[in-house]
Design a protein around this motif. Structure first.
Motif, PDB file in Angstrom:
ATOM      1  N   GLY A 192       0.771  -1.668  -0.203  1.00 24.94           N
ATOM      2  CA  GLY A 192       0.063  -0.172   0.170  1.00 24.94           C
ATOM      3  C   GLY A 192       0.582   0.868  -0.487  1.00 24.94           C
ATOM      4  N   GLY A 193       2.173   1.624  -0.578  1.00 29.46           N
ATOM      5  CA  GLY A 193       2.943   2.209  -0.973  1.00 29.46           C
ATOM      6  C   GLY A 193       3.506   2.443   0.540  1.00 29.46           C
ATOM      7  N   HIS A 194       3.801   1.311   1.527  1.00 31.00           N
ATOM      8  CA  HIS A 194       4.808   1.322   2.505  1.00 31.00           C
ATOM      9  C   HIS A 194       5.938   0.803   2.124  1.00 31.00           C
ATOM     10  N   THR A 195       7.043   0.873   2.693  1.00 28.29           N
ATOM     11  CA  THR A 195       8.210  -0.285   2.412  1.00 28.29           C
ATOM     12  C   THR A 195       8.195  -0.828   4.171  1.00 28.29           C
ATOM     13  N   VAL A 196       7.463  -1.983   4.331  1.00 26.95           N
ATOM     14  CA  VAL A 196       7.580  -2.204   5.857  1.00 26.95           C
ATOM     15  C   VAL A 196       8.732  -3.302   5.978  1.00 26.95           C
ATOM     16  N   ARG A 197       9.808  -2.275   7.198  1.00 27.31           N
ATOM     17  CA  ARG A 197      10.868  -3.511   7.515  1.00 27.31           C
ATOM     18  C   ARG A 197      10.344  -4.903   8.135  1.00 27.31           C
ATOM     19  N   LEU A 198      10.755  -5.725   8.428  1.00 31.42           N
ATOM     20  CA  LEU A 198      10.500  -6.974   8.593  1.00 31.42           C
ATOM     21  C   LEU A 198      11.759  -7.655   9.842  1.00 31.42           C
ATOM     22  N   VAL A 199      11.838  -8.025  11.121  1.00 30.72           N
ATOM     23  CA  VAL A 199      12.782  -8.397  11.989  1.00 30.72           C
ATOM     24  C   VAL A 199      12.223 -10.054  12.407  1.00 30.72           C
ATOM     25  N   ALA A 200      12.754 -11.309  11.382  1.00 37.28           N
ATOM     26  CA  ALA A 200      12.487 -12.877  11.960  1.00 37.28           C
ATOM     27  C   ALA A 200      13.294 -12.520  13.269  1.00 37.28           C
ATOM     28  N   VAL A 201      12.616 -12.997  14.681  1.00 36.25           N
ATOM     29  CA  VAL A 201      13.524 -12.999  15.780  1.00 36.25           C
ATOM     30  C   VAL A 201      13.401 -14.133  16.437  1.00 36.25           C
ATOM     31  N   HIS A 202      14.396 -14.447  16.535  1.00 37.01           N
ATOM     32  CA  HIS A 202      14.767 -15.784  17.615  1.00 37.01           C
ATOM     33  C   HIS A 202      15.635 -15.114  18.322  1.00 37.01           C
ATOM     34  N   THR A 203      15.683 -15.292  20.276  1.00 38.12           N
ATOM     35  CA  THR A 203      16.294 -15.155  20.923  1.00 38.12           C
ATOM     36  C   THR A 203      17.368 -15.896  21.491  1.00 38.12           C
ATOM     37  N   TYR A 204      18.081 -16.042  22.240  1.00 38.69           N
ATOM     38  CA  TYR A 204      18.925 -16.547  22.761  1.00 38.69           C
ATOM     39  C   TYR A 204      17.183 -16.981  24.356  1.00 38.69           C
ATOM     40  N   TYR A 205      17.851 -18.136  24.923  1.00 38.37           N
ATOM     41  CA  TYR A 205      16.880 -18.557  25.960  1.00 38.37           C
ATOM     42  C   TYR A 205      17.347 -18.196  27.344  1.00 38.37           C
ATOM     43  N   PRO A 206      16.931 -17.490  28.486  1.00 39.71           N
ATOM     44  CA  PRO A 206      16.884 -17.273  29.643  1.00 39.71           C
ATOM     45  C   PRO A 206      16.767 -18.309  30.234  1.00 39.71           C
ATOM     46  N   LEU A 207      16.804 -19.642  30.238  1.00 44.18           N
ATOM     47  CA  LEU A 207      17.135 -20.372  30.647  1.00 44.18           C
ATOM     48  C   LEU A 207      18.676 -21.095  30.811  1.00 44.18           C
ATOM     49  N   GLY A 208      19.018 -21.494  29.774  1.00 42.69           N
ATOM     50  CA  GLY A 208      20.400 -21.211  29.207  1.00 42.69           C
ATOM     51  C   GLY A 208      21.853 -20.444  29.463  1.00 42.69           C
ATOM     52  N   ASP A 209      21.225 -18.597  29.892  1.00 47.11           N
ATOM     53  CA  ASP A 209      21.983 -17.835  29.868  1.00 47.11           C
ATOM     54  C   ASP A 209      21.374 -16.967  29.698  1.00 47.11           C
ATOM     55  N   ALA A 210      21.186 -16.306  31.285  1.00 49.05           N
ATOM     56  CA  ALA A 210      20.129 -15.097  31.245  1.00 49.05           C
ATOM     57  C   ALA A 210      20.457 -13.729  30.684  1.00 49.05           C
ATOM     58  N   LYS A 211      21.934 -13.730  31.153  1.00 50.93           N
ATOM     59  CA  LYS A 211      22.980 -12.802  30.560  1.00 50.93           C
ATOM     60  C   LYS A 211      22.455 -12.204  29.048  1.00 50.93           C
ATOM     61  N   ARG A 212      22.848 -13.881  28.328  1.00 50.55           N
ATOM     62  CA  ARG A 212      22.950 -13.464  26.769  1.00 50.55           C
ATOM     63  C   ARG A 212      22.008 -12.866  26.122  1.00 50.55           C
ATOM     64  N   TRP A 213      20.662 -14.023  26.596  1.00 51.97           N
ATOM     65  CA  TRP A 213      18.901 -13.703  25.911  1.00 51.97           C
ATOM     66  C   TRP A 213      18.362 -12.224  26.854  1.00 51.97           C
ATOM     67  N   THR A 214      19.614 -11.623  28.326  1.00 51.28           N
ATOM     68  CA  THR A 214      19.060 -10.071  28.115  1.00 51.28           C
ATOM     69  C   THR A 214      19.488  -9.065  26.617  1.00 51.28           C
ATOM     70  N   ARG A 215      20.839  -9.833  26.764  1.00 50.05           N
ATOM     71  CA  ARG A 215      21.938  -9.184  25.486  1.00 50.05           C
ATOM     72  C   ARG A 215      21.461  -9.067  23.915  1.00 50.05           C
ATOM     73  N   ASP A 216      20.996  -9.922  23.909  1.00 50.40           N
ATOM     74  CA  ASP A 216      20.091  -9.708  22.604  1.00 50.40           C
ATOM     75  C   ASP A 216      18.341  -9.283  22.660  1.00 50.40           C
ATOM     76  N   MET A 217      18.361  -8.965  23.154  1.00 50.45           N
ATOM     77  CA  MET A 217      17.027  -8.067  23.602  1.00 50.45           C
ATOM     78  C   MET A 217      17.485  -6.975  23.614  1.00 50.45           C
ATOM     79  N   THR A 218      18.267  -6.817  24.150  1.00 52.47           N
ATOM     80  CA  THR A 218      18.908  -4.915  23.669  1.00 52.47           C
ATOM     81  C   THR A 218      19.222  -4.775  22.892  1.00 52.47           C
ATOM     82  N   ALA A 219      20.465  -5.876  21.922  1.00 50.44           N
ATOM     83  CA  ALA A 219      20.593  -5.784  20.195  1.00 50.44           C
ATOM     84  C   ALA A 219      19.401  -5.240  19.765  1.00 50.44           C
TER      85      ALA A 219
END
Length: 317
Positions: A192-219
């Motif tokens: 419809g005349g709009h350019t839509v940016r798509l991001v297909a997301v799969h982050t790390y999981y907090p059970l495996g490494d909560a800090k790594r997951w948080t860095r993914d979300m921050t990025a």
């Protein structure tokens, strides 16, 4: 110790978890810590608070007004945090607005039934499909099942753990330049005349490494800040609306489609287990201010432990 004291002590023990989660929810202590794992249960802790309050009010021997007051304060605070996601936004969609029909599914390392996924894409008339945890064998299976005939344009990166299929030609597609554990896949479509940016997301999981997951979300939050109003982030965020990193991502200019429409307690994981129903929402469709939600829902695809999320988004003039 009297029965009254034992009863009040039992209520206190039951409420310890909800109080701890409330403190973490209010302070953001779940970011980068093991508290990120139980935080997905925050809505259930609110239900537990209501039940304890009901017991304190209904059982005469336990009717301690200080205990009632403390529990009521807990319940009111929990409700204040949860109720907004059950109230639909009042923003209206102008008649005739162009629409983008999107879906996302974690294929659970390719275990999702390819024919069922193709049938879903066909019945829901999907324009853009994001698939996570889709290995090369899963790509081949979906092609054999006929997905290419429905969604002929694609940006497939099984080595990166997220891929995009589309009915609409893709431009500016490829791995997202962000500091995530594995690259996210991005592309643009014109609707419809709009350019839509798509991001297909799969982050790390907090059970495996909560800090790594948080860095993914921050990025992802940094990406969202520079993406403009015509943006859609969709996929498996391994996060609920109660996680501090998810709230930061939304504050960067995105709206959760379920919350926007008042579907405040959607559940997408775990799926496919006859004994345990889906309990929490880890899969989301988020969009920028240039779009508005028309509808959203979850769909079961056999073979995977996630439910698909299907959303219709309108492009605002």
């Amino acid at each position: 110790m009297t029965g009254r004291k034992w009863g009040l002590l039992g209520c206190g023990v039951v409420l310890a978890g909800p109080f701890a989660l409330l403190v973490a929810r209010l302070t953001g202590l779940d970011a980068g810590t093991p508290l990120a794992v139980p935080m997905v249960l925050f809505p259930y802790s609110a239900v537990l608070g209501v039940l304890v309050l009901g017991v304190l009010l209904a059982v005469p021997v336990l009717r301690s007004w200080w205990a009632i007051a403390v529990t009521a304060a807990l319940v009111v605070t929990q409700a204040a945090l949860l109720i907004p996601r059950f109230v639909p936004d009042s923003r209206s969609v102008p008649a005739g607005s162009a629409e983008l029909r999107v879906a996302t599914l974690n294929a659970d390392a390719g275990r999702a039934d390819p024919r069922a996924l193709v049938a879903l894409a066909r019945s829901e008339r999907i324009d853009v499909l994001a698939v996570e945890q889709l290995p090369p064998g899963g790509v081949t299976a979906l092609e054999k099942a006929g997905l290419g005939a429905l969604l002929p344009y694609h940006e497939l990166h099984p080595e990166y753990d997220s891929s995009i299929y589309s009915r609409i030609p893709l431009t500016h597609s490829g791995p997202l330049a962000a500091g995530t554990a594995w690259p996210q896949v991005t592309a643009e479509v014109t609707v419809g005349g709009h350019t839509v940016r798509l991001v297909a997301v799969h982050t790390y999981y907090p059970l495996g490494d909560a800090k790594r997951w948080t860095r993914d979300m921050t990025a992802l939050t940094s990406v969202a800040r520079g993406s403009g109003p015509d943006t859609v982030f969709l996929g498996d965020f391994n996060a609920s609306l109660d996680h501090a990193p998810m709230r930061a991502l939304l504050a960067a200019g995105l709206t959760d489609t379920h919350a926007e429409l008042g579907h405040g307690w959607a559940r997408t994981w775990p799926a496919g287990n006859a004994l345990v129903p889906p309990l929490v929402q880890l899969d989301h469709v988020l969009h920028g201010s240039g779009l508005a939600a028309v509808s959203v829902g979850e769909r079961t695809v056999p073979g995977t432990d996630h439910r698909a999320v299907v959303a219709v988004l309108a492009l605002l003039p």
